[in-house]
Design a protein around this motif. Structure first.
Motif, PDB file in Angstrom:
ATOM      1  N   SER A 165      39.380  52.259  45.889  1.00 45.74           N
ATOM      2  CA  SER A 165      40.555  51.662  45.259  1.00 45.74           C
ATOM      3  C   SER A 165      41.709  51.550  46.254  1.00 45.74           C
ATOM      4  O   SER A 165      42.506  50.617  46.168  1.00 45.74           O
ATOM      5  N   VAL A 213      40.995  48.322  48.157  1.00 40.64           N
ATOM      6  CA  VAL A 213      41.274  47.151  47.323  1.00 40.64           C
ATOM      7  C   VAL A 213      42.773  46.965  47.139  1.00 40.64           C
ATOM      8  O   VAL A 213      43.294  45.855  47.267  1.00 40.64           O
ATOM      9  N   THR A 242      42.779  41.751  41.680  1.00 37.62           N
ATOM     10  CA  THR A 242      42.004  42.913  42.129  1.00 37.62           C
ATOM     11  C   THR A 242      40.527  42.736  41.787  1.00 37.62           C
ATOM     12  O   THR A 242      39.650  42.991  42.622  1.00 37.62           O
ATOM     13  N   VAL A 293      37.445  42.549  44.508  1.00 36.21           N
ATOM     14  CA  VAL A 293      36.281  43.439  44.415  1.00 36.21           C
ATOM     15  C   VAL A 293      35.000  42.616  44.317  1.00 36.21           C
ATOM     16  O   VAL A 293      34.021  42.880  45.015  1.00 36.21           O
TER      17      VAL A 293
END
Length: 156
Positions: A36, A39, A97, A101
């Motif tokens: 995370s 990202v 996001t 991903v």
């Protein structure tokens, strides 16, 4: 007669922790937390500036007043506001996001795994053909021996 003793709480906890799925879950959480960060860096460092160049970087200031008078901001604000800019900004951040991903991580990994699976299947298919060919050769040898020695009883 021996009575079966119930496992202690400690033994049960130890069995729970040493199960594979608990360890896999722990690893997934740690990797997910680290992932995370990557990202978020891509979104904040690349995507948000591009979106900001096209429009505004922060939608938080956009709102509508449903019960006036709406004046001031923060703790000194009066009236009742709907902060739709904040909701829209969060929604866009989620979509950006998710796209990062998917396109940078999930899609390439899926393609890589599909290629690996195709290679594995091709390798297995080659081995099966080799085995069938060897079996056919053995049958031909058997038939040739039968032809040389006359009528010998064979199993099929």
């Amino acid at each position: 007669m021996s009575e079966k003793k119930a496992p202690s709480v400690f033994q049960g906890f130890k069995a729970f922790l040493t199960r594979g799925n608990v360890v896999d879950l722990a690893v997934a959480v740690v990797i997910g937390a680290a992932f995370s960060g990557i990202v978020n860096s891509v979104v904040k460092g690349i995507i948000n500036p591009v979106v900001g160049a096209l429009g505004t970087q922060s939608l938080d200031s956009y709102s509508s007043c449903i019960k006036g008078p709406c004046t001031g901001t923060g703790a000194s604000a009066t009236g009742v506001r709907i902060l739709w800019g904040s909701v829209l900004g969060s929604t866009l951040n989620f979509l950006i996001t998710a796209a990062v991903v998917y396109f940078l991580m999930v899609l390439p990994m899926s393609r890589f795994l599909a290629r690996q699976e195709a290679r594995r299947k091709a390798k297995e298919g080659t081995q099966e053909v080799t085995e069938v060919t060897e079996l056919e050769v053995l049958k031909e040898i058997r038939d040739a021996l039968v032809a040389q020695h006359g009528s010998v009883r064979t199993r099929s």
